[in-house]
Design a protein around this motif. Structure first.
Motif, short mmCIF file in Angstrom:
data_model
loop_
_atom_site.label_atom_id
_atom_site.label_comp_id
_atom_site.label_asym_id
_atom_site.label_seq_id
_atom_site.Cartn_x
_atom_site.Cartn_y
_atom_site.Cartn_z
N ARG A 144 0.81 -1.22 0.00
CA ARG A 144 0.00 0.00 0.00
C ARG A 144 0.84 1.27 0.00
O ARG A 144 0.28 2.37 0.05
N ILE A 145 2.14 1.13 -0.05
CA ILE A 145 2.99 2.29 -0.36
C ILE A 145 2.92 2.56 -1.86
O ILE A 145 3.09 3.70 -2.30
N GLY A 146 2.61 1.52 -2.63
CA GLY A 146 2.53 1.66 -4.07
C GLY A 146 1.64 2.79 -4.55
O GLY A 146 2.05 3.59 -5.40
N PRO A 147 0.38 2.90 -4.06
CA PRO A 147 -0.47 3.99 -4.53
C PRO A 147 0.13 5.39 -4.33
O PRO A 147 -0.11 6.29 -5.14
N LEU A 148 0.91 5.58 -3.26
CA LEU A 148 1.55 6.88 -3.06
C LEU A 148 2.54 7.17 -4.19
O LEU A 148 2.62 8.29 -4.69
N GLY A 211 -2.07 5.25 -18.20
CA GLY A 211 -2.13 5.96 -16.92
C GLY A 211 -2.78 5.10 -15.87
O GLY A 211 -2.92 3.89 -16.03
N ILE A 212 -3.20 5.75 -14.79
CA ILE A 212 -3.75 4.99 -13.66
C ILE A 212 -5.09 5.55 -13.23
O ILE A 212 -5.40 6.74 -13.41
N SER A 213 -5.90 4.67 -12.68
CA SER A 213 -7.20 5.02 -12.11
C SER A 213 -7.31 4.33 -10.76
O SER A 213 -6.38 3.65 -10.32
N GLY A 214 -8.45 4.48 -10.11
CA GLY A 214 -8.65 3.78 -8.86
C GLY A 214 -8.53 2.27 -9.02
O GLY A 214 -7.97 1.57 -8.17
N ASP A 215 -9.04 1.77 -10.14
CA ASP A 215 -8.91 0.34 -10.42
C ASP A 215 -7.45 -0.06 -10.58
O ASP A 215 -7.04 -1.15 -10.16
N GLY A 216 -6.65 0.82 -11.18
CA GLY A 216 -5.23 0.54 -11.34
C GLY A 216 -4.52 0.41 -10.00
O GLY A 216 -3.65 -0.46 -9.83
N HIS A 217 -4.89 1.27 -9.07
CA HIS A 217 -4.30 1.17 -7.73
C HIS A 217 -4.65 -0.17 -7.08
O HIS A 217 -3.80 -0.82 -6.48
N GLY A 218 -5.92 -0.57 -7.21
CA GLY A 218 -6.33 -1.84 -6.62
C GLY A 218 -5.61 -3.02 -7.25
O GLY A 218 -5.14 -3.92 -6.55
N ALA A 219 -5.52 -3.01 -8.58
CA ALA A 219 -4.82 -4.08 -9.27
C ALA A 219 -3.35 -4.12 -8.87
O ALA A 219 -2.77 -5.19 -8.65
#
Length: 239
Positions: A144-148, A211-219
């Protein structure tokens, strides 16, 4: 601590006080994502340990059920959506965004979620058998450091969760969590693979979807978690 409560509400199904939240406060709650990962990891590792009192596979199954249950399959949903979108990425951008926005799951997403659940079950069993419960406890934190990092690096696909988080992530918070990750690597050397896993996913996502979206963060969280468990097992075998 309000940010932590918001993050718990968003990332888990754990009971938390219901509080009024502004858009700015919701976006800033991303700073607490790794802390929520510590809570998730502790519960998953504890459930795995308890299950092993009966059987190693029971422990792995208990850990997996807790992992999915506590998070409400939130990140698995993102993984399925990204898999479906990647399958449509050879078409025009409008088609890609339409697939991402579609709440229904397709064949690519179904396969991706199924494979991820099988992978986690096998990896959890191996980790429990190798007696590296610390790796199970710390993996959700590191992932969960990844999304940052992805929020600071990758462009937003559309005006959604990812774009709301972008301006809220402070470099100092990223630095502090990276310092905490380095400390965790002392106990679980396999976590050193986290930057590699996060970079490879981000590089793939940018090239495939743009790019990234909320789904990208989850994946990304799901994929990073599996890769970190694998890295922890390899490190334990080499030790």
């Amino acid at each position: 601590m309000k940010g932590l409560i918001i993050a718990i509400q968003f990332l888990t199904r754990l009971p938390a006080p219901r509080i009024a939240v502004s858009d700015a406060e919701f976006a800033a709650s991303m700073h607490w994502f790794p802390a929520v990962g510590l809570i998730i990891g502790g519960l998953v590792a504890g459930g795995g340990w308890a299950g092993t009192q009966l059987d190693l596979w029971i422990g792995a199954l208990a850990a997996l059920l807790l992992w999915v249950g506590v998070t409400g399959a939130l990140h698995l949903d993102g993984l399925g959506d990204v898999a479906d979108a990647a399958g449509a990425a050879h078409k025009d951008r409008e088609r890609l965004l339409a697939v991402l926005a579609d709440p229904h799951i397709g064949s690519f997403g179904t396969v991706a979620i199924g494979l991820q659940l099988v992978a986690k079950l096998v990896l959890l069993h191996a980790a429990i058998e190798a007696n590296i419960l610390a790796a199970i406890a710390l993996t959700p934190f590191a992932a969960r450091i990844g999304p940052l990092l992805w929020t600071r690096w990758l462009p937003s696909l559309h005006q959604g969760l990812a774009s709301r988080f972008r301006d809220a992530v402070h470099p100092l918070a990223v630095a502090l969590w990276l310092a905490a990750w380095l400390a965790a690597c002392w106990f679980v050397p396999g976590l050193l693979a986290a930057p590699v896993a996060m970079f490879l996913f981000g590089w793939w996502l940018r090239g495939k979807l743009g790019g990234i979206s909320g789904d990208g963060h989850g994946a990304g969280i799901e994929i990073t978690e599996s890769l970190l468990l694998l890295a922890a097992l390899i490190a334990a075998r080499l030790a």
